[in-house]
Design an enzyme around this catalytic site. Structure first.
Site, PDB file in Angstrom:
ATOM      1  N   SER A 238       0.725  -1.227  -0.135  1.00 16.18           N
ATOM      2  CA  SER A 238      -0.042  -0.061  -0.035  1.00 16.18           C
ATOM      3  C   SER A 238       0.956   1.161   0.033  1.00 16.18           C
ATOM      4  CB  SER A 238      -0.895   0.169   1.256  1.00 16.18           C
ATOM      5  OG  SER A 238       0.022   0.271   2.187  1.00 16.18           O
ATOM      6  N   LYS A 239       0.171   2.218   0.092  1.00 22.75           N
ATOM      7  CA  LYS A 239       1.018   3.800   0.055  1.00 22.75           C
ATOM      8  C   LYS A 239       2.051   3.687   1.216  1.00 22.75           C
ATOM      9  CE  LYS A 239      -1.964   6.677  -2.159  1.00 22.75           C
ATOM     10  NZ  LYS A 239      -3.697   7.007  -1.927  1.00 22.75           N
ATOM     11  N   ARG A 240       1.556   3.041   2.221  1.00 19.42           N
ATOM     12  CA  ARG A 240       2.514   2.993   3.222  1.00 19.42           C
ATOM     13  C   ARG A 240       3.834   2.378   3.166  1.00 19.42           C
ATOM     14  NH1 ARG A 240       2.479  -0.683   7.424  1.00 19.42           N
ATOM     15  NH2 ARG A 240       0.826  -1.743   6.297  1.00 19.42           N
ATOM     16  N   GLY A 242       5.188   2.899   0.580  1.00 20.42           N
ATOM     17  CA  GLY A 242       5.781   3.883  -0.716  1.00 20.42           C
ATOM     18  C   GLY A 242       5.511   3.378  -1.994  1.00 20.42           C
TER      19      GLY A 242
END
Ligand code: GLU
Length: 469
Positions: A238-240, A242
């Site tokens: 996920s965006k977490r 990167g």
């Protein structure tokens, strides 16, 4: 049979790594079999779909070179067709109006939860739905009451789900708009899709979709559900972590083929081969070689692959991508050496095109100031004389070529009884502004006589001014 695959993203965000991999697998499978690859934009969720996201998907597909043979089709343009199919299902009694209120459904849900049962619709309106004043009904699919849904997934093997587990799903909302499972079925059917390759988060939908297809008298396509991609911590990528939109990789200096190569290996393998040209990917790709378990995203490996591609691709090709990055830095590649020569000079040392662009700016544009540490170390008073000697000889040089430039540097060091570094380093700082560059002679040759002499003169002035201070 012509193989027909599709990529069917919902435009509710960027085209991300997982989506791009699904697109690549679908594209490869179609190309391998001389089939057809369709792009379909699933934009029925009007609140969450955006034009920006549609653009990002189209841009990402183009940058990756995943050209489609048909589409993009937009589901919002097919509402009439979905309505027709819903009517057909109603007429066949494979669908029915449901008048249950939100409150009733919520109560049902909480009762089921308190009994530790899986929440599911209880079929109250299945046979006895009564219109209610002021209530717009939803339409539900009448899922078969008994039996099983069985399909042979091309990645996961046989999957069997009992119909008892599946409730009557909503196929049209109270405003008449169709839901995901209905639109996908209608589109896959109308578009002749016979191989559905998608993330395994859709397996629960597949069983429902098969039942709707059967109600429509259609043969379900073959399915290949691809396991998900995890971050290094084992959680879904996920965006977490990167994980970003595909175009960010372009911005960060990756070549599209390096990313494609990375993506194809993310959950698929062919022995222990790591590097695949597109032709090899197409020739070797098999759905049954997709791993059954999830794969882990590894940014280091992507970087390594990018460097391999930068080092081993045709310099003209790398230059084509590099020119975009130079443009971003306001550099006109016409004002300096030909970019393919820059690529050949820099590619051993640059893992990304961003590094390459940053480290090549001085070929095209004067640097604003010297790197402070480099100037302090290399522009001591004696360096002025060294540079003057070099300047004189460079001015007289008839042919501006690396070999001759190299000779002058060596001879000057000998005459001045200095180590080579004491000549080469001040010269390097003078022409590049910093203490690190590729081989000095080739750098000079590419930079050209005019810029070199100007920069040496600038450095001599700078050193003079320093010693007067
Ligand atoms: N639109 C769905 C998504 O973006 C994919 C649908 C499908 O592949 O069937 O998750």
């Amino acid at each position: 049979m012509t193989i027909v695959t599709r990529f069917a993203p919902s435009p509710t965000g960027y085209l991300h790594v997982g989506g791009a991999r699904t697109a690549l697998f679908s594209w490869l499978y179609a190309r391998k079999h001389g089939g057809k690859f369709i792009l379909r934009i699933e934009d029925t969720d009007l609140e969450r779909s955006t034009q920006e996201s549609i653009n990002a998907i189209l841009e990402g597909m183009t940058w990756l070179g995943l050209e489609y043979d048909a589409g993009p089709f937009y589901q919002t343009q097919r509402f009439g067709r979905y309505r027709q199919v819903i009517e057909q299902l109603l007429q066949q009694r494979d669908a029915y109006y449901c008048y249950c209120t939100k409150e009733e459904l919520e109560q049902l849900r909480s009762e089921q939860m308190s009994r530790k049962e899986k929440p599911r619709y209880n079929g109250r309106c299945r046979d006895a739905g009564e219109p209610r004043e002021g209530l717009e009904p939803v339409i539900r699919f009448r899922n078969p009451a008994g039996g099983q849904v069985v399909f042979d997934d091309l990645v996961k093997g046989r999957i069997v789900v009992s119909n008892e587990q599946l409730d009557d799903l909503i196929i049209a909302r109270s405003d008449g708009s169709p839901t995901y499972n209905l639109t996908v079925v209608v589109d896959d059917l109308d578009m002749g899709v016979n191989h559905v390759i998608r993330g395994d988060d859709h397996i629960n939908n597949t069983t429902r979709q098969i039942n709707i297809l059967k109600a429509l008298g259609a043969e379900p396509p073959k399915y290949a559900h691809v396991p998900m991609i995890l971050g290094a911590d084992g959680a879904r990528l996920s965006k977490r972590h990167g994980a970003v939109g595909i175009m960010q990789y372009r911005n960060d200096g990756f070549l599209p083929e390096a990313l494609l190569n990375y993506l194809v290996r993310l959950g698929w393998s062919h022995g222990d081969q790591e590097i695949f040209s597109l032709d090899e990917m197409i020739a070797l790709f098999e759905l049954q070689d997709i791993n059954v378990s999830a794969s882990t995203f590894n940014p280091e490996k992507l970087l390594w692959l990018n460097h391999q591609y930068i080092m081993n691709s045709d310099p003209e090709h790398v230059a084509h991508h590099l020119s975009w990055h130079m443009g971003n830095r306001d550099i006109d590649p016409e004002c300096g050496p030909a970019l393919p020569e820059i690529v050949e000079l820099q590619r051993e040392r640059c893992k990304t095109l961003v590094e390459m662009a940053e480290q090549s700016v001085y070929f095209y544009k004067d640097f604003a100031e010297y790197d402070e540490k480099a100037a302090r170390k290399n522009f001591k008073p004696g360096a002025g004389e060294v540079l003057q000697m070099i300047q004189e000889q460079f001015t007289e040089l008839s042919e501006w070529q690396a070999e001759a430039l190299h000779r002058i540097i060596i001879d000057s060091a000998e005459k001045l009884q200095l180590k080579l570094g004491k000549v080469a380093q001040p010269l390097r700082v003078a022409i590049t502004g910093a203490a690190v560059s590729p081989a000095i002679d080739i750098t000079l040759a590419l930079l050209g006589r005019e810029k070199t002499l100007q920069r040496i003169a600038r450095a001599i002035d700078y050193i003079k001014n320093q010693s007067q201070d």
